[in-house]
Design an enzyme around this catalytic site. Structure first.
Site, PDB file in Angstrom:
ATOM      1  N   HIS A 232      -2.141  -1.933 -10.453  1.00  0.00           N
ATOM      2  CA  HIS A 232      -3.117  -1.344  -9.526  1.00  0.00           C
ATOM      3  C   HIS A 232      -4.375  -2.181  -9.531  1.00  0.00           C
ATOM      4  O   HIS A 232      -4.775  -2.700 -10.569  1.00  0.00           O
ATOM      5  CB  HIS A 232      -3.445   0.100  -9.927  1.00  0.00           C
ATOM      6  CG  HIS A 232      -4.035   0.872  -8.804  1.00  0.00           C
ATOM      7  ND1 HIS A 232      -5.381   0.857  -8.528  1.00  0.00           N
ATOM      8  CD2 HIS A 232      -3.454   1.649  -7.876  1.00  0.00           C
ATOM      9  CE1 HIS A 232      -5.592   1.602  -7.468  1.00  0.00           C
ATOM     10  NE2 HIS A 232      -4.451   2.091  -7.043  1.00  0.00           N
TER      11      HIS A 232
ATOM     12  N   ASP B 141       3.078   5.503  -6.997  1.00  0.00           N
ATOM     13  CA  ASP B 141       4.333   5.344  -6.261  1.00  0.00           C
ATOM     14  C   ASP B 141       5.576   5.355  -7.134  1.00  0.00           C
ATOM     15  O   ASP B 141       6.680   5.437  -6.620  1.00  0.00           O
ATOM     16  CB  ASP B 141       4.298   4.038  -5.451  1.00  0.00           C
ATOM     17  CG  ASP B 141       3.440   4.200  -4.224  1.00  0.00           C
ATOM     18  OD1 ASP B 141       3.675   5.154  -3.480  1.00  0.00           O
ATOM     19  OD2 ASP B 141       2.521   3.383  -4.022  1.00  0.00           O
TER      20      ASP B 141
ATOM     21  N   HIS C 243       0.861  -1.199   0.000  1.00  0.00           N
ATOM     22  CA  HIS C 243       0.000   0.000   0.000  1.00  0.00           C
ATOM     23  C   HIS C 243       0.890   1.239   0.000  1.00  0.00           C
ATOM     24  O   HIS C 243       1.260   1.755  -1.045  1.00  0.00           O
ATOM     25  CB  HIS C 243      -0.924  -0.087   1.218  1.00  0.00           C
ATOM     26  CG  HIS C 243      -1.995   0.944   1.290  1.00  0.00           C
ATOM     27  ND1 HIS C 243      -2.235   1.871   0.309  1.00  0.00           N
ATOM     28  CD2 HIS C 243      -2.920   1.209   2.271  1.00  0.00           C
ATOM     29  CE1 HIS C 243      -3.245   2.651   0.656  1.00  0.00           C
ATOM     30  NE2 HIS C 243      -3.679   2.266   1.848  1.00  0.00           N
TER      31      HIS C 243
END
Ligand code: COA
Length: 377
Positions: free
Chosen positions: A262, A313, A223
């Protein structure tokens, strides 16, 4: 024999658990919407404080409303002295997310009036959003021998976060880059940490408990921790000509490449598109495009080999690193933004409360004989 429920959705994938008006993700078109506003417009024209207002109140603020919120957030940055002392007593080697989780939980001891569940928790939402950078600054400054933190009310949320962590005010470009990063991380529908916060709130527990649950959930590398791992990958690769070899070897070993894939987006994460541009801009301003060039190469290889797209990210760590933010503070910086979304969701949960309690499909035995302890082997 009990009748087991059928149709297990592992990881609750594709399960619609509740109605929310806070955030919409269009995974097919790669769009992210906060309260009706496209993230690209917000990243281009708004500030983190404006977005926090939007998430909490459901509409963009007027000039006066925004000024009022900024003033309030600046006043709420101060840590209770006893909590500052407690943070000083935590091991300098501690994981900053553990420090954050513990400090958020302890803050509730000093602010019992803010812990009452209900719509009035908006005061707690603002307090937590204002104080998170101070918790991180208090811890990081001590472990790295920097001067003690003062709260500098004239600074924006983004500039204060840089100042709290690095003991210097950011350049205009750095403050803008971090502001954009805070805006685009502020909410993301029912991601794991927000869901954890809502589960906690759905028991009529308090806001600080809900945010403590959320911080613990964000800590996991699947996460919040992925951008830190992206930077480790870049160090391992070293130069763009090695990207192909290193990434292919990892994929051959069935390792995950952090910053890709994702659960919801099936195309490029719109936040990655925005941060890619900021990674380049900050890299150019610093005269260091190494990360940007490496990441472009990694992107090319991962897309060609696995058809995967970057997520938020992939580029965020490069922006933070170029500003001098240590890697183990990346996830805490994420938390300093997502706290606005967590608290907005908790407020929404309190308004339409339904205990969140799914079921499990039992796959164990039934009716085993009870063997007295002395007869067990
Ligand atoms: N690197 C390599 N392969 C990946 C991958 C990655 N980052 N992400 C997904 N895959 C592959 C899986 O191995 C799987 O392949 P298979 O079908 O051949 O086994 C397939 O894509 C589907 O993956 P799955 O784990 O079912 O998807 P998910 O929806 O559960 O995963 C993530 C979502 C985010 C957990 C996953 O993409 C991941 O681990 N990414 C890296 C961590 C990361 O960047 N997290 C930040 C998210 S914002």
């Amino acid at each position: 024999m009990v009748d087991p429920p059928v149709g297990v959705q592992r990881g609750l994938e594709d399960v619609i658990a509740l109605e929310s008006r806070i955030c919409f993700i269009d995974g097919k078109q790669g769009r992210l919407i906060y309260e009706g506003h496209d993230i690209r417009d917000l990243a281009k024209s708004s500030t983190f404080e404006e977005v926090a207002y939007l998430l909490w109140y459901g509409r963009l603020p007027t000039t006066a409303q925004l000024a009022g919120l900024k003033e309030r957030l600046a006043l709420l940055r101060e840590l209770p002295p006893a909590l500052a002392t407690r943070i000083d007593s935590m091991p300098a080697t501690a994981n900053p997310m553990d420090v954050l989780r513990t400090a958020v939980s302890e803050l509730a001891l000093f602010e019992p009036e803010e812990t009452r569940p209900g719509p009035s928790s908006i005061g707690g939402a603002q307090r937590l959003t204002a104080v998170l950078p101070s918790i991180l600054g208090q811890f990081h400054r001590r472990r790295s021998g920097m001067p003690r933190l003062v709260t500098r009310p004239h600074l924006s949320a983004a500039a204060y976060l840089v100042y709290a962590l690095l003991d210097r005010e950011p350049t205009e470009l750095e403050a803008h880059a971090l502001d954009v990063a805070l805006i685009i991380h502020a909410d993301h529908e029912l991601n794991a940490s927000t869901f954890a916060a809502r589960v906690t709130a759905s028991t009529l527990s308090d806001l600080y408990s809900a945010v403590t649950s959320a911080v613990g959930t964000l800590k996991g590398p699947l996460h919040g921790g992925a951008n830190e791992r992206v930077m480790e990958l870049l160090e391992e690769i070293g130069t763009p000509d090695r990207a192909e070899e290193v990434v292919k070897a990892k994929l051959a070993r069935h390792e995950r490449i952090m910053g890709f894939g994702h659960r919801v987006y099936k195309v490029e994460d719109p936040r990655a598109t925005i941060l890619r541009e900021w990674s380049r801009r900050v890299g150019e301003a610093k005269g260091n495009l190494r990360y940007y060039e490496l990441l472009r190469k990694v992107e090319e290889v991962v897309h060609r080999e696995k058809g995967l797209y970057p997520n938020v990210d992939l580029y965020s760590g490069s922006v933070y690193s170029l500003m001098g933010i240590p890697h183990d503070l990346f996830t805490p910086v994420f938390a300093a933004s997502r706290v606005a979304g967590w608290t907005a969701h908790v407020l929404e949960e309190y308004q339409d409360l339904r205990l969140i309690r799914p079921m499990a499909k039992y796959v164990g035995p039934i009716d085993l004989p009870y063997v007295p302890i002395g007869e067990r082997r």
